[in-house]
Design a protein around this motif. Structure first.
Motif, mmCIF file in Angstrom:
data_model
loop_
_atom_site.group_PDB
_atom_site.id
_atom_site.type_symbol
_atom_site.label_atom_id
_atom_site.label_comp_id
_atom_site.label_asym_id
_atom_site.label_seq_id
_atom_site.Cartn_x
_atom_site.Cartn_y
_atom_site.Cartn_z
ATOM 1 N N ASN A 154 0.811 -1.223 0.000
ATOM 2 C CA ASN A 154 0.000 0.000 0.000
ATOM 3 C C ASN A 154 0.847 1.276 0.000
ATOM 4 O O ASN A 154 0.398 2.331 0.491
ATOM 5 N N ALA A 155 2.051 1.196 -0.515
ATOM 6 C CA ALA A 155 2.913 2.378 -0.590
ATOM 7 C C ALA A 155 2.342 3.382 -1.581
ATOM 8 O O ALA A 155 1.955 3.024 -2.700
ATOM 9 N N THR A 156 2.298 4.645 -1.181
ATOM 10 C CA THR A 156 1.789 5.692 -2.072
ATOM 11 C C THR A 156 2.901 6.330 -2.903
ATOM 12 O O THR A 156 2.641 6.866 -3.979
ATOM 13 N N SER A 157 4.152 6.251 -2.404
ATOM 14 C CA SER A 157 5.249 6.883 -3.141
ATOM 15 C C SER A 157 5.600 6.135 -4.418
ATOM 16 O O SER A 157 6.254 6.683 -5.313
ATOM 17 N N SER A 158 5.126 4.881 -4.549
ATOM 18 C CA SER A 158 5.417 4.092 -5.750
ATOM 19 C C SER A 158 4.752 4.675 -6.987
ATOM 20 O O SER A 158 5.104 4.316 -8.117
ATOM 21 N N ILE A 167 17.844 8.244 -4.272
ATOM 22 C CA ILE A 167 17.359 9.530 -3.769
ATOM 23 C C ILE A 167 18.539 10.459 -3.525
ATOM 24 O O ILE A 167 19.443 10.147 -2.747
ATOM 25 N N LEU A 168 18.530 11.602 -4.194
ATOM 26 C CA LEU A 168 19.604 12.585 -4.062
ATOM 27 C C LEU A 168 19.237 13.710 -3.108
ATOM 28 O O LEU A 168 20.087 14.175 -2.338
ATOM 29 N N GLN A 169 17.982 14.143 -3.145
ATOM 30 C CA GLN A 169 17.539 15.241 -2.288
ATOM 31 C C GLN A 169 16.072 15.037 -1.907
ATOM 32 O O GLN A 169 15.293 14.488 -2.685
ATOM 33 N N ILE A 170 15.733 15.491 -0.714
ATOM 34 C CA ILE A 170 14.342 15.582 -0.297
ATOM 35 C C ILE A 170 14.139 16.990 0.234
ATOM 36 O O ILE A 170 14.773 17.399 1.202
ATOM 37 N N CYS A 171 13.281 17.748 -0.441
ATOM 38 C CA CYS A 171 13.046 19.153 -0.069
ATOM 39 C C CYS A 171 14.352 19.937 0.015
ATOM 40 O O CYS A 171 14.606 20.657 0.997
ATOM 41 N N SER A 172 15.188 19.761 -0.999
ATOM 42 C CA SER A 172 16.475 20.468 -1.123
ATOM 43 C C SER A 172 17.512 20.040 -0.099
ATOM 44 O O SER A 172 18.612 20.607 -0.053
ATOM 45 N N GLU A 189 3.654 10.179 10.183
ATOM 46 C CA GLU A 189 2.398 10.525 9.520
ATOM 47 C C GLU A 189 2.629 10.630 8.009
ATOM 48 O O GLU A 189 3.766 10.697 7.550
ATOM 49 N N GLU A 190 1.541 10.655 7.262
ATOM 50 C CA GLU A 190 1.662 10.783 5.811
ATOM 51 C C GLU A 190 2.262 12.144 5.465
ATOM 52 O O GLU A 190 1.845 13.175 5.992
ATOM 53 N N GLU A 191 3.289 12.140 4.616
ATOM 54 C CA GLU A 191 3.996 13.366 4.266
ATOM 55 C C GLU A 191 4.089 13.504 2.746
ATOM 56 O O GLU A 191 4.091 12.512 2.010
ATOM 57 N N THR A 192 4.181 14.753 2.282
ATOM 58 C CA THR A 192 4.344 15.034 0.857
ATOM 59 C C THR A 192 5.581 15.904 0.667
ATOM 60 O O THR A 192 5.695 16.968 1.293
ATOM 61 N N TYR A 193 6.519 15.451 -0.168
ATOM 62 C CA TYR A 193 7.788 16.152 -0.360
ATOM 63 C C TYR A 193 8.125 16.239 -1.848
ATOM 64 O O TYR A 193 7.670 15.422 -2.664
ATOM 65 N N PHE A 211 4.269 10.073 0.819
ATOM 66 C CA PHE A 211 4.811 8.894 1.494
ATOM 67 C C PHE A 211 3.888 8.509 2.637
ATOM 68 O O PHE A 211 3.446 9.356 3.413
ATOM 69 N N THR A 212 3.598 7.214 2.715
ATOM 70 C CA THR A 212 2.747 6.691 3.781
ATOM 71 C C THR A 212 3.590 5.823 4.715
ATOM 72 O O THR A 212 4.370 4.989 4.249
ATOM 73 N N PRO A 213 3.488 6.006 6.036
ATOM 74 C CA PRO A 213 4.284 5.193 6.970
ATOM 75 C C PRO A 213 4.001 3.705 6.807
ATOM 76 O O PRO A 213 2.873 3.293 6.487
ATOM 77 N N THR A 214 5.020 2.893 7.028
ATOM 78 C CA THR A 214 4.861 1.445 7.014
ATOM 79 C C THR A 214 4.399 0.989 8.393
ATOM 80 O O THR A 214 5.000 1.342 9.405
ATOM 81 N N ARG A 215 3.323 0.211 8.427
ATOM 82 C CA ARG A 215 2.727 -0.217 9.696
ATOM 83 C C ARG A 215 2.726 -1.744 9.796
ATOM 84 O O ARG A 215 2.801 -2.447 8.782
ATOM 85 N N ASP A 216 2.631 -2.220 11.044
ATOM 86 C CA ASP A 216 2.536 -3.665 11.252
ATOM 87 C C ASP A 216 1.074 -4.102 11.190
ATOM 88 O O ASP A 216 0.182 -3.301 10.873
ATOM 89 N N ALA A 217 0.830 -5.356 11.511
ATOM 90 C CA ALA A 217 -0.529 -5.894 11.396
ATOM 91 C C ALA A 217 -1.507 -5.224 12.355
ATOM 92 O O ALA A 217 -2.709 -5.185 12.106
#
Length: 364
Positions: A154-158, A167-172, A189-193, A211-217
């Motif tokens: 269920n990754a949203t960044s894909s 990955i070279l930079q995130i938010c400069s 938490e869910e973040e947008t970069y 990006f959505t955090p990875t969670r356990d069961a």
């Protein structure tokens, strides 16, 4: 058995942080030829002591601190009852930290010598932090890179990123190691970069990647990212970079906590004193020796940074007084120093009592 391990681990953590801090002051004083009357680990009743080269080394009951007692050598009286002249200083050795005391009083040392002695306590805490983090990096089975290996379920960044992207930079912010990436995902938490990646031989600037955090069961957050990275070769360059990156990560987290406290974003109840630290050590013991070392690194860096803050009664405030004296040639009036340090001591004692009460309430 766990209680015994927690006790031993707590003693190791507290003693190591205190010992290196006071050892920094001690070695710097010896290097400047300043007489140290007593080098003590802990406060309260003395459990053990020995005297060598005019300095008493002691271990005291409460391992919650330590001190170097800089005092003048005792005057020796001759048979006529008059004080004998002080002995001539012994010749200085050329070693970095000579073991021969020249007998100089702390007050008679230059402002910059006293500045050096005061500064070296925190510097030794930083050195211990680097050493512990280096051990952690060297004992890692794998050192994470910045190249995406695969995505979590269920990754949203894909939707924007691909496997094999570096990955070279995130938010400069440049991303050299995995810690540079994880530092951006501390909220859970869910973040947008905005992200810059190397895809094949092409550098791409991707806007508004979610990006959505990875969670356990059970829905608990495992880590803030929704992807995993490939391991990288553990050579000398990567080990050094990773160690420095972890050190910056820890320092940034500590400074961020201080700023949040000053800004009122977190309350005093969020702080932990000795009891809270023992509780943290107990939790670390359950996870293994690596977690204990991580906690040791965090605490020693914390002590180093905290001592350098310009807070009355701490080394940081003393450094300001000494810098003023060194630059102007005139010391800050003793009365002013006394008032400021007394106020700071009262405030710190009050804070320690308050934090300890909050620690006790957590156990009740």
């Amino acid at each position: 058995m766990t209680a015994l391990l927690t006790g031993l681990a707590s003693l190791l953590v507290f003693s190591s942080v205190i010992l290196v801090h006071e050892l920094g002051h001690f070695m710097a004083a010896r290097h400047c030829g300043i007489h140290v009357e007593e080098f003590s680990i802990g406060f309260g009743p003395r459990l053990w002591s020995t005297t060598r080269d005019g300095t008493t080394y002691s271990v005291r009951l409460l391992p919650l601190g330590g001190y170097n007692l800089f005092s003048p050598l005792p005057d020796e009286e001759d048979e006529s009852g008059e004080s004998a002249p002080p002995p001539a200083p012994k010749p200085r050795k050329t070693t970095l930290f000579p073991l021969v005391v020249s007998g100089q009083k702390f007050e008679d040392a230059t402002a910059w010598q006293r500045f050096f002695v005061t500064l070296c306590g925190a510097l030794m805490n930083f050195i211990l932090g680097v050493a512990v983090l280096l051990v952690l990096v060297l004992t890692m089975g794998k050192v994470g890179s910045t190249t995406i290996a695969d995505f979590s379920e269920n990754a949203t960044s894909s939707a924007a990123l691909q496997e094999g992207d570096t990955i070279l930079q995130i938010c400069s912010n440049p991303c050299w190691t995995l810690y540079d990436i994880t530092d951006m995902f501390y909220t859970g938490e869910e973040e947008t970069y905005n992200v810059v990646v190397l895809r094949g031989s092409e550098v791409l600037e991707l806007q508004d990647v979610t990006f959505t955090p990875t969670r356990d069961a059970d829905g608990n957050v495992l880590y803030g990212m929704d992807f995993r990275v490939e391991p990288m070769k553990k050579d000398l360059r990567h080990v050094i970079v990773m160690t420095c990156d972890m050190y910056i990560y820890y320092s940034r987290a500590i400074l961020g906590s201080f700023f949040d406290l000053l800004a009122g974003k977190v309350g005093v109840e969020e702080l932990s004193g000795p009891l809270g630290t023992v509780s943290a050590v107990n939790q670390a013991v359950h996870y293994g020796w690596r977690e204990v070392l991580s906690l040791l690194a965090l605490l020693t860096i914390n002590v180093g940074i905290f001592n350098l803050l310009p807070i009355p009664a701490l080394d940081g405030c003393k450094l300001l007084f000494l810098a003023w004296e060194g630059l102007t040639g005139h010391p800050v009036p003793p009365r002013v120093q006394g008032v400021i340090n007394t106020a700071g001591t009262v405030a710190l004692v009050w804070l320690m009592i308050l934090v300890t009460m909050h620690d006790i309430s957590r156990f009740l």
